[in-house]
Design an enzyme around this catalytic site. Structure first.
Site, mmCIF file in Angstrom:
data_model
loop_
_atom_site.group_PDB
_atom_site.id
_atom_site.type_symbol
_atom_site.label_atom_id
_atom_site.label_comp_id
_atom_site.label_asym_id
_atom_site.label_seq_id
_atom_site.Cartn_x
_atom_site.Cartn_y
_atom_site.Cartn_z
ATOM 1 N N ARG A 72 -21.147 47.470 46.738
ATOM 2 C CA ARG A 72 -19.855 47.001 47.246
ATOM 3 C C ARG A 72 -19.844 45.483 47.374
ATOM 4 O O ARG A 72 -18.845 44.835 47.124
ATOM 5 C CB ARG A 72 -19.574 47.650 48.599
ATOM 6 C CG ARG A 72 -19.408 49.159 48.507
ATOM 7 C CD ARG A 72 -19.240 49.761 49.868
ATOM 8 N NE ARG A 72 -19.046 51.208 49.811
ATOM 9 C CZ ARG A 72 -20.031 52.097 49.953
ATOM 10 N NH1 ARG A 72 -21.268 51.712 50.144
ATOM 11 N NH2 ARG A 72 -19.762 53.397 49.914
ATOM 12 N N ASP A 117 -18.261 56.895 56.344
ATOM 13 C CA ASP A 117 -19.693 57.230 56.431
ATOM 14 C C ASP A 117 -19.956 58.152 57.627
ATOM 15 O O ASP A 117 -20.792 59.047 57.556
ATOM 16 C CB ASP A 117 -20.510 55.943 56.573
ATOM 17 C CG ASP A 117 -20.055 54.890 55.591
ATOM 18 O OD1 ASP A 117 -20.481 54.933 54.434
ATOM 19 O OD2 ASP A 117 -19.215 54.058 55.971
ATOM 20 N N HIS A 143 -20.688 48.827 55.862
ATOM 21 C CA HIS A 143 -20.237 49.913 54.995
ATOM 22 C C HIS A 143 -20.824 49.596 53.616
ATOM 23 O O HIS A 143 -20.178 48.990 52.767
ATOM 24 C CB HIS A 143 -18.704 49.977 54.959
ATOM 25 C CG HIS A 143 -18.197 50.947 53.916
ATOM 26 N ND1 HIS A 143 -18.517 52.285 53.916
ATOM 27 C CD2 HIS A 143 -17.414 50.766 52.818
ATOM 28 C CE1 HIS A 143 -17.949 52.869 52.877
ATOM 29 N NE2 HIS A 143 -17.283 51.972 52.192
HETATM 30 P P1 NAD Z 1 -7.628 51.192 41.994
HETATM 31 O O1 NAD Z 1 -8.037 50.292 40.874
HETATM 32 O O2 NAD Z 1 -7.303 52.619 41.733
HETATM 33 O O3 NAD Z 1 -6.387 50.553 42.772
HETATM 34 C C1 NAD Z 1 -6.306 49.208 43.095
HETATM 35 C C2 NAD Z 1 -4.830 48.872 43.126
HETATM 36 O O4 NAD Z 1 -4.682 47.537 43.624
HETATM 37 C C3 NAD Z 1 -4.150 48.934 41.755
HETATM 38 O O5 NAD Z 1 -3.014 49.766 41.797
HETATM 39 C C4 NAD Z 1 -3.780 47.477 41.469
HETATM 40 O O6 NAD Z 1 -2.601 47.339 40.697
HETATM 41 C C5 NAD Z 1 -3.601 46.958 42.898
HETATM 42 N N1 NAD Z 1 -3.687 45.501 43.012
HETATM 43 C C6 NAD Z 1 -4.613 44.671 42.492
HETATM 44 N N2 NAD Z 1 -4.312 43.392 42.835
HETATM 45 C C7 NAD Z 1 -3.214 43.434 43.615
HETATM 46 C C8 NAD Z 1 -2.416 42.460 44.280
HETATM 47 N N3 NAD Z 1 -2.725 41.155 44.200
HETATM 48 N N4 NAD Z 1 -1.346 42.868 44.961
HETATM 49 C C9 NAD Z 1 -1.014 44.176 45.046
HETATM 50 N N5 NAD Z 1 -1.719 45.155 44.437
HETATM 51 C C10 NAD Z 1 -2.795 44.776 43.717
HETATM 52 O O7 NAD Z 1 -8.814 51.084 43.086
HETATM 53 P P2 NAD Z 1 -9.101 52.131 44.268
HETATM 54 O O8 NAD Z 1 -10.029 53.167 43.782
HETATM 55 O O9 NAD Z 1 -7.808 52.510 44.885
HETATM 56 O O10 NAD Z 1 -9.952 51.198 45.261
HETATM 57 C C11 NAD Z 1 -9.325 50.144 45.976
HETATM 58 C C12 NAD Z 1 -10.339 49.443 46.877
HETATM 59 O O11 NAD Z 1 -10.754 50.349 47.919
HETATM 60 C C13 NAD Z 1 -11.628 49.026 46.148
HETATM 61 O O12 NAD Z 1 -12.028 47.753 46.631
HETATM 62 C C14 NAD Z 1 -12.620 50.094 46.561
HETATM 63 O O13 NAD Z 1 -13.957 49.653 46.488
HETATM 64 C C15 NAD Z 1 -12.181 50.345 47.978
HETATM 65 N N6 NAD Z 1 -12.652 51.591 48.593
HETATM 66 C C16 NAD Z 1 -12.987 51.509 49.898
HETATM 67 C C17 NAD Z 1 -13.472 52.613 50.562
HETATM 68 C C18 NAD Z 1 -13.877 52.472 52.016
HETATM 69 O O14 NAD Z 1 -14.532 53.352 52.600
HETATM 70 N N7 NAD Z 1 -13.492 51.409 52.678
HETATM 71 C C19 NAD Z 1 -13.615 53.835 49.890
HETATM 72 C C20 NAD Z 1 -13.226 53.894 48.557
HETATM 73 C C21 NAD Z 1 -12.759 52.755 47.904
#
Ligand code: NAD
Length: 318
Positions: A92, A152, A179
């Protein structure tokens, strides 16, 4: 916020995580108005249209729409799920450079609207991006919440529920720290109906190994899911919806999140996973977990790793 008769949540970034969160929140019936924002306009309109067709069969008449940053002005919560997700094998923390850029723009746009609610963050590395949001926004620490170890902890309680043959919600145990790879289980304070989880494992010949295996499996869960289907999203979607409910209903529920610690655990100026009381103002207070000497050391190591990455935020702001 006080005079409003309804609540409003804006989700920025409606990829896999953002949409899973929106879907979970819709099903829990706690949000009155749900606004979706994404740079992919065609996609976000289609997502809002699709979700709005779920309302008829859902618990409440939530208004769902694709919107703009202007919608943040009177929102109670702005949840940021925008960002580049992990690729197979990637940590991450390796996502930081790309996602700092994305976050500086997004947080700037939200703050410009006069938003007075709570920032809820999910994009990774979530602890460091929570710190970035705190710095970029100038908000007080209680109004910036990272999803931290909510997922987690759910994974830990899921594992322990099989061990003790009880519901995961009946287990009182927390994952704390980053995380990410330096995460730890707060074993010494974990209980099931007042019975010590650590004492249960300590009484077994291979108890220590089993505890480490559970921590390892929790830590590696995302890697395993990403290998199998490319991304993780349902678990975090439910976790974000749970935090959202605690804020909107002023529950004062104790939930694992990423919060800025200032003195708790002997640490300062670092966003890190810890249980905290969550209510309408955001973080009401941090609940410091009692840790034994080994856990304290691991927590301090995790905090040091995160503080190292927070330097990138300072550099970015120069
Ligand atoms: P994804 O690629 O499916 O979605 C990301 C979205 O963000 C896309 O729709 C994209 O168009 C949009 N985006 C990008 N730049 C942007 C901007 N400037 N303004 C508005 N929208 C914008 O990715 P995902 O699988 O949904 O993951 C998103 C994030 O969440 C990642 O960083 C991932 O690592 C994180 N995540 C966190 C956890 C957690 O426990 N915190 C768990 C899973 C994923």
């Amino acid at each position: 916020m006080a005079n409003k008769v309804s609540n409003k949540v804006v989700v920025i970034g409606t990829g896999a995580v953002g949409v899973s969160y929106a879907y979970a929140a819709l099903n829990q019936g706690t949000v009155d108005e749900l606004v979706l924002i994404d740079i992919n306009q065609k996609r976000v309109e289609a997502e809002a249209y699709d979700l709005s067709h779920g309302v008829f069969n859902g618990p409440t008449s939530t208004v769902v729409k694709a919107g703009t940053y202007a919608d943040c002005a009177d929102a109670d919560i702005v949840t940021i799920c925008a960002g580049v997700p992990q690729k197979p094998g990637e940590t991450r923390l390796q996502l930081i450079d790309n996602n700092l850029n994305v976050f500086s723009k997004i947080v700037g746009e939200v703050v410009k609207t006069g938003f007075k609610g709570v920032f809820l963050l999910a994009a990774n590395p979530v602890d460091v991006l929570s710190y970035a949001t705190y710095k970029f926004s100038g908000f007080p620490r209680e109004r910036v919440i990272g999803s931290g170890t909510v997922l987690d902890t759910a994974r830990l309680c899921d594992e322990l529920s099989k061990e003790f043959n009880v519901a995961p919600q009946s287990i009182n145990a927390f994952m704390v720290g980053e995380h990410g790879d330096s995460i730890l289980a707060a074993w010494s304070s974990a209980t099931v109906a007042g019975q010590s989880v650590k004492a249960y494992f300590d009484a077994q010949p291979n108890g220590k190994e089993r505890m480490e295996q559970i921590r390892y499996d929790v830590m590696r869960a995302a890697y395993k899911i990403i290998e199998g289907k490319g991304a993780t999203y349902y678990g975090i979607g439910m976790g974000l919806a749970r935090i959202t409910r605690a804020i909107l209903r002023n529950e004062r529920a104790i939930l694992p999140v990423s919060a800025l610690v200032e003195g708790e655990y002997g640490e300062h100026d670092v966003f890190i996973g810890t249980p905290a009381v969550i209510g309408s103002s955001g973080i009401v207070r941090i609940i410091e977990q009692p840790l034994d000497a080994e856990e304290k050391q691991k927590f301090a190591d995790s905090a040091n790793i995160l503080r190292g990455y927070q330097e990138k935020v300072h550099e970015y702001l120069k």
